[in-house]
Structures are given as structure tokens and as C-alpha cells.
Design a protein around this motif. Structure first.
Motif, PDB file in Angstrom:
ATOM      1  N   ILE A   1      -3.349  -1.866   4.577  1.00 60.17           N
ATOM      2  CA  ILE A   1      -2.372  -1.974   5.661  1.00 60.17           C
ATOM      3  C   ILE A   1      -3.038  -1.683   7.011  1.00 60.17           C
ATOM      4  O   ILE A   1      -2.813  -2.387   8.002  1.00 60.17           O
ATOM      5  N   ILE A   2      -3.882  -0.650   7.038  1.00 56.59           N
ATOM      6  CA  ILE A   2      -4.608  -0.331   8.270  1.00 56.59           C
ATOM      7  C   ILE A   2      -5.489  -1.496   8.691  1.00 56.59           C
ATOM      8  O   ILE A   2      -5.543  -1.864   9.874  1.00 56.59           O
ATOM      9  N   GLU A   3      -6.167  -2.101   7.724  1.00 50.82           N
ATOM     10  CA  GLU A   3      -7.056  -3.222   8.038  1.00 50.82           C
ATOM     11  C   GLU A   3      -6.276  -4.397   8.638  1.00 50.82           C
ATOM     12  O   GLU A   3      -6.757  -5.073   9.555  1.00 50.82           O
ATOM     13  N   ALA A   4      -5.053  -4.604   8.139  1.00 46.90           N
ATOM     14  CA  ALA A   4      -4.230  -5.682   8.684  1.00 46.90           C
ATOM     15  C   ALA A   4      -3.872  -5.407  10.141  1.00 46.90           C
ATOM     16  O   ALA A   4      -3.902  -6.328  10.986  1.00 46.90           O
ATOM     17  N   TYR A   5      -3.569  -4.156  10.459  1.00 47.47           N
ATOM     18  CA  TYR A   5      -3.255  -3.813  11.854  1.00 47.47           C
ATOM     19  C   TYR A   5      -4.506  -3.811  12.728  1.00 47.47           C
ATOM     20  O   TYR A   5      -4.424  -4.093  13.935  1.00 47.47           O
ATOM     21  N   ASN A   6      -5.661  -3.519  12.130  1.00 48.06           N
ATOM     22  CA  ASN A   6      -6.916  -3.635  12.883  1.00 48.06           C
ATOM     23  C   ASN A   6      -7.103  -5.064  13.407  1.00 48.06           C
ATOM     24  O   ASN A   6      -7.635  -5.274  14.503  1.00 48.06           O
TER      25      ASN A   6
END
Length: 286
Positions: free
Chosen positions: A80-85
Motif C-alpha cells: 500500500i505504501i509503495e502504491a502511494y509512493n
């Protein structure tokens, strides 16, 4: 006579400036965006996240709250963090603490794109803060907000003795670094400090961030000192109180922050300020 530091009033000044900056960026086609990811059902965290979201929306920012169940795995959170990155509409990513025991918090910190690390917790930024490195980079929001309050009330740390009680990476350590960079002589105290109360009484500027209700009383404060209470505790009656006994500090401290209405509003205001700065810097990365 003790003067109470009005954190709400200082926060309003910061928010007013942030709102102007948001309007200027929107006019350029950039709407500052922040996502707060919360894992689990911690009541205090949910209230805090709700307040952050409301403030961001009020200031004209793009605000996302991503609520995840406490069964979320490490891999799921990192994805999920990678998607927001990779999401260009998001300039600041914040993962709310505390996290469930199956989540490795340092790995989460490292997973956030440093250019979107609105908390300033990435080791690269911590290193820059400690070395007083010049340039644009985020700094932990609570300590930065405290420095804003000190400036607003005419408290210059230079040449003063400062004591920070608490050594967390969120407040204590960055607070000590900021005060050192401002030319104070700084002591970090904590649960293992011998004669903690005597150490506290040496402080011209006393910052208390322990999570222990009323740990510091008026007897532990140097007359005329500036006292910053970061605590958000509940007493036996469920009332919100600080790490400092506010009533006994009256008449001893020169300046003191109340709980609530002191550091809390400044933390949120500074978070908004930092998000806008990240949006400004997004096209000028170092």
C-alpha cells in the motif's frame, strides 16, 4: 506570574499561512496531498487521524485516510505504501503509530519515499537534522512545532540550558537536536536518569515527553523557566492531562503550555505546513 502559551493561536497563524500557500500552489496546478494510513482500531489514533483529515480538507488540501484492519500483514502494508509512493497526487505519507505487533515499524519508515516522508523520520533526514545540514528537508512535526511556539513567544534558546525528558525518535531526540542547533546547552533525560527531578530543575527550557501523567510538578521547575508539556495522558477520572502538573507549575514557570490546547494543535498545523512544503519541493528534489 506564569503566562500560558496559546498553542491554538500560534497554530492558527501557521494554518493561515499554509492556506495561502495551498491557494498559490493550486493556482499553479498543484494541490498538496497527504495520506494517513492507520492500522487497527486504537481510539486515540482514530481521533487524531480524524482531526488531521479535517484540517487538511479545511485548508484546501487533497486528504486521504486509509483505514486498515489490525490483521494487516507487513507485506500488505508495504504494498500500500509503495502504491502511494507512485501516486503523484500524494506529497506526504504518514503511517500512524502505534502499529500492530506483526508490523516492523523501522521497515515501514524505510519503505516511504523519502521525498514524501512528511514526518521526517527517514534516517537520511535524521542525519541531516543532527548535523544541522543546510537545505530543504522535513523535520519531526512536534519538535518543529515547539520551536515555532518558542519563537512566537520570544524564547531564544541560545545560551540557555535546556532539558528534554524523553528520548523517543518522534519527540525527544529531534527536539534535542533542534535545541542544540539553536545554540542551547541540552541534556536528554529519561527513565534511567539519576535524580531526574533535580536535572529538570536546572532547565531554562524544559520539554517533557514521557507519557507519564504529572511526572513533573512545580517543585521540579526552575523559577521563570519555559515549560513545554508534550504529554497527552488520562488521569484516574479519564480527564486529559499532561506530563506536567499544570496547577502546581503556576507561579513557578515563566511560560507553560496547557494540555490540551498547547503542543497538540501545533503538531497538526506543522504537519500541514510540511505537506505543503513537500509539494513545493517536489519539482526541486535534491
Amino acid at each position: 506570574m506564569t503566562k500560558t502559551i496559546d498553542g491554538k493561536a500560534v497554530a492558527k497563524k501557521v494554518n493561515d499561512a499554509t492556506q495561502v500557500a495551498v491557494s498559490e500552489l493550486v493556482a499553479q496546478g498543484i494541490q498538496p496531498g497527504i495520506v494517513v494510513i492507520i492500522v487497527g482500531e486504537d481510539p486515540a489514533s482514530k481521533i487524531y487521524v480524524r482531526n488531521k483529515n479535517r484540517k487538511a480538507e479545511k485548508l484546501g488540501m487533497h486528504s486521504v485516510v486509509r483505514q486498515l484492519p489490525d490483521t494487516t500483514t507487513q507485506a500488505e502494508l508495504l504494498a500500500i505504501i509503495e502504491a502511494y509512493n507512485a501516486d503523484d497526487s500524494i506529497h506526504g505519507i504518514l503511517v500512524q503509530s502505534p502499529l500492530p505487533k506483526q508490523i516492523n515499524e523501522p521497515l515501514v519508515t524505510m519503505a516511504i519515499d523519502p521525498h514524501k516522508d512528511v514526518d521526517g523520520f527517514h534516517p537520511a533526514y535524521v542525519g541531516k537534522l543532527v548535523t544541522n545540514y543546510p537545505g530543504h528537508y522535513p523535520v519531526a512535526n512536534t519538535p518543529r512545532g515547539i520551536m515555532t511556539m518558542l519563537k512566537e513567544y520570544g524564547v531564544d534558546p541560545a545560551g540557555k540550558t535546556a532539558v528534554v525528558i524523553g528520548r523517543s525518535t518522534i519527540v525527544g531526540k529531534p527536539m534535542a537536536a533542534l535545541l542544540t542547533n539553536a545554540n542551547a546547552t541540552v541534556t536528554i533525560a529519561h527513565s534511567r536518569t539519576k535524580d531526574l527531578k533535580a536535572v529538570a530543575k536546572t532547565a531554562d527550557i524544559l520539554v517533557v515527553a514521557t507519557g507519564i501523567a504529572h511526572l513533573i510538578t512545580g517543585d521540579d521547575i526552575k523559577p521563570g523557566a519555559t515549560v513545554i508539556d508534550v504529554g497527552m495522558d488520562r488521569d484516574e477520572h479519564g480527564k486529559l492531562v499532561g506530563d506536567v502538573d499544570f496547577e502546581s507549575a503556576q507561579g513557578v514557570a515563566g511560560l507553560i503550555t496547557p494540555v490540551p490546547g498547547g503542543v497538540g494543535p501545533m503538531t497538526i498545523a506543522t504537519l500541514m505546513q510540511t505537506t505543503v512544503e513537500l509539494a513545493k519541493w517536489s519539482d526541486k528534489r535534491e
